[in-house]
Design a protein around this motif. Structure first.
Motif, PDB file in Angstrom:
ATOM      1  N   LYS A 287      -9.564   4.073   4.884  1.00  0.00           N
ATOM      2  CA  LYS A 287      -8.669   3.275   4.063  1.00  0.00           C
ATOM      3  C   LYS A 287      -9.409   2.050   3.516  1.00  0.00           C
ATOM      4  CE  LYS A 287      -5.417   6.096   5.298  1.00  0.00           C
ATOM      5  NZ  LYS A 287      -5.013   7.179   4.372  1.00  0.00           N
TER       6      LYS A 287
ATOM      7  N   ALA B 263      -4.351  -4.736  -3.202  1.00  0.00           N
ATOM      8  CA  ALA B 263      -4.916  -3.939  -2.107  1.00  0.00           C
ATOM      9  C   ALA B 263      -4.958  -4.749  -0.809  1.00  0.00           C
ATOM     10  CB  ALA B 263      -6.316  -3.455  -2.478  1.00  0.00           C
ATOM     11  N   GLU B 264      -5.326  -6.020  -0.904  1.00  0.00           N
ATOM     12  CA  GLU B 264      -5.390  -6.863   0.288  1.00  0.00           C
ATOM     13  C   GLU B 264      -4.007  -7.063   0.891  1.00  0.00           C
ATOM     14  OE1 GLU B 264      -7.779 -10.193   0.875  1.00  0.00           O
ATOM     15  OE2 GLU B 264      -9.252  -9.707  -0.638  1.00  0.00           O
TER      16      GLU B 264
ATOM     17  N   PRO C  12     -10.559   3.270  -1.135  1.00  0.00           N
ATOM     18  CA  PRO C  12     -10.388   4.271  -0.080  1.00  0.00           C
ATOM     19  C   PRO C  12     -11.241   5.497  -0.354  1.00  0.00           C
ATOM     20  CG  PRO C  12      -8.548   4.378  -1.604  1.00  0.00           C
ATOM     21  CD  PRO C  12      -9.388   3.206  -2.034  1.00  0.00           C
TER      22      PRO C  12
ATOM     23  N   GLU D 102      -1.585  -4.924   0.843  1.00  0.00           N
ATOM     24  CA  GLU D 102      -1.156  -3.690   1.500  1.00  0.00           C
ATOM     25  C   GLU D 102      -2.047  -3.287   2.664  1.00  0.00           C
ATOM     26  OE1 GLU D 102      -0.043   0.976   0.364  1.00  0.00           O
ATOM     27  OE2 GLU D 102      -0.685  -0.437  -1.206  1.00  0.00           O
ATOM     28  N   PHE D 103      -3.359  -3.536   2.526  1.00  0.00           N
ATOM     29  CA  PHE D 103      -4.298  -3.018   3.525  1.00  0.00           C
ATOM     30  C   PHE D 103      -5.067  -4.123   4.249  1.00  0.00           C
ATOM     31  CE2 PHE D 103      -3.971   0.274   0.182  1.00  0.00           C
ATOM     32  CZ  PHE D 103      -3.503   1.328   0.949  1.00  0.00           C
TER      33      PHE D 103
ATOM     34  N   HIS E 207      -4.572  -5.636   6.902  1.00  0.00           N
ATOM     35  CA  HIS E 207      -4.665  -5.513   8.360  1.00  0.00           C
ATOM     36  C   HIS E 207      -5.916  -4.742   8.777  1.00  0.00           C
ATOM     37  CE1 HIS E 207      -2.486  -1.991   6.850  1.00  0.00           C
ATOM     38  NE2 HIS E 207      -2.808  -1.340   7.954  1.00  0.00           N
ATOM     39  N   PHE E 208      -6.397  -3.832   7.919  1.00  0.00           N
ATOM     40  CA  PHE E 208      -7.647  -3.133   8.225  1.00  0.00           C
ATOM     41  C   PHE E 208      -8.832  -4.104   8.151  1.00  0.00           C
ATOM     42  CE2 PHE E 208      -5.260   0.665   6.493  1.00  0.00           C
ATOM     43  CZ  PHE E 208      -5.097   1.275   7.715  1.00  0.00           C
ATOM     44  N   LYS E 209      -8.774  -4.983   7.170  1.00  0.00           N
ATOM     45  CA  LYS E 209      -9.835  -5.985   7.017  1.00  0.00           C
ATOM     46  C   LYS E 209      -9.894  -6.902   8.235  1.00  0.00           C
ATOM     47  CE  LYS E 209     -11.412  -9.524   3.733  1.00  0.00           C
ATOM     48  NZ  LYS E 209     -11.095 -10.217   2.461  1.00  0.00           N
TER      49      LYS E 209
END
Length: 240
Positions: free
Chosen positions: A225, A107-108, A219, A110-111, A113-115
């Motif tokens: 997300k 998950a990190e 999500p 892929e996502f 950039h949100f973090k």
């Protein structure tokens, strides 16, 4: 617990097997008791290989023979199932932890950039006048002071809220629906659980919630997300 059930059935079945000839090396199965004895042994091996491949076969045989003779028991009969259950529970917990770690890493990747965006937003936001940061990382500002009682974690509260992403995108709002909600404080996300207990009745706060105090890697339906920081305006209308 499926694995435990299988092992219990296997161990129970093994108790009917004679130990008069504990070490056999038959080339063929001539009687029905030989066939069922061999089948039970094979069944045990198959189940252990599938469910508990790390079993120590030599020590297993020692326990089996000691149990059949009721001699030199290293574990009391009353403790047999608790020992098995405790071990399997620890193994399952370890497997779940490894699976969660793998899922989190994926998950990190892929996502992430949100973090990063959330961390950068909160780092700048905490510098603003009127924004208070708690030890947990929750940020809040007081939009309207209240004079009533403060809720506890188990209090049933009536609230209005307006939720947005850090870019201002609205994802949910009881204000827009004109429909306040009632729920126990400890049923909300962690950032709300902490923040609501800071609010007296009648107050309106804005919460800036780090992803680890919101939904973390999970999500939500719609625009939320994994790893997103969230912003909520919350008005505490009443404690029920």
């Amino acid at each position: 617990m499926k694995v435990l059930k299988n092992l219990v059935i296997v161990l129970a079945a093994s108790s009917i097997v004679s130990c008069s000839n504990p070490v056999a090396n038959k080339k063929s199965l001539e009687t029905s008791i030989d066939s069922v004895s061999y089948a039970l042994g094979l069944d045990m091996a198959n189940k252990f290989r599938a469910n508990l491949p790390e079993v120590n076969s030599a020590v297993f045989m020692q326990g089996y023979l000691n149990g059949m003779d009721s001699l030199n028991l290293l574990i009391k009969n009353d403790d047999v199932l608790p020992v098995i259950q405790n071990y399997l529970q620890k193994q399952q917990a370890k497997q779940m932890e490894e699976q969660q770690k793998t899922a989190l890493e994926a998950a990190e990747k892929e996502f992430g950039h949100f973090k990063k965006a959330g961390e950068e937003f909160l780092a700048e936001n905490k510098k603003k006048d009127g924004v208070i940061t708690t030890e947990s990382g929750l940020q809040y500002e007081i939009l309207k002071a209240g004079k009533g009682e403060k809720p506890s974690a188990t209090s049933m509260v009536k609230i209005h809220y307006h939720g947005t992403l850090i870019d201002g995108t609205v994802f949910e709002s009881s204000v827009e629906k004109n429909a306040p909600i009632e729920m126990r404080v400890n049923q909300f996300i962690q950032g709300w659980i902490e923040g609501l207990q800071l609010m007296p009745v009648g107050a309106k706060y804005r919460f800036y919630i780090p992803q680890e105090l919101a939904y973390g890697a999970f999500p939500r339906p719609g625009v939320i997300k994994p790893f997103m920081a969230l912003v909520f305006e919350v008005e505490l209308l009443d404690i029920k």
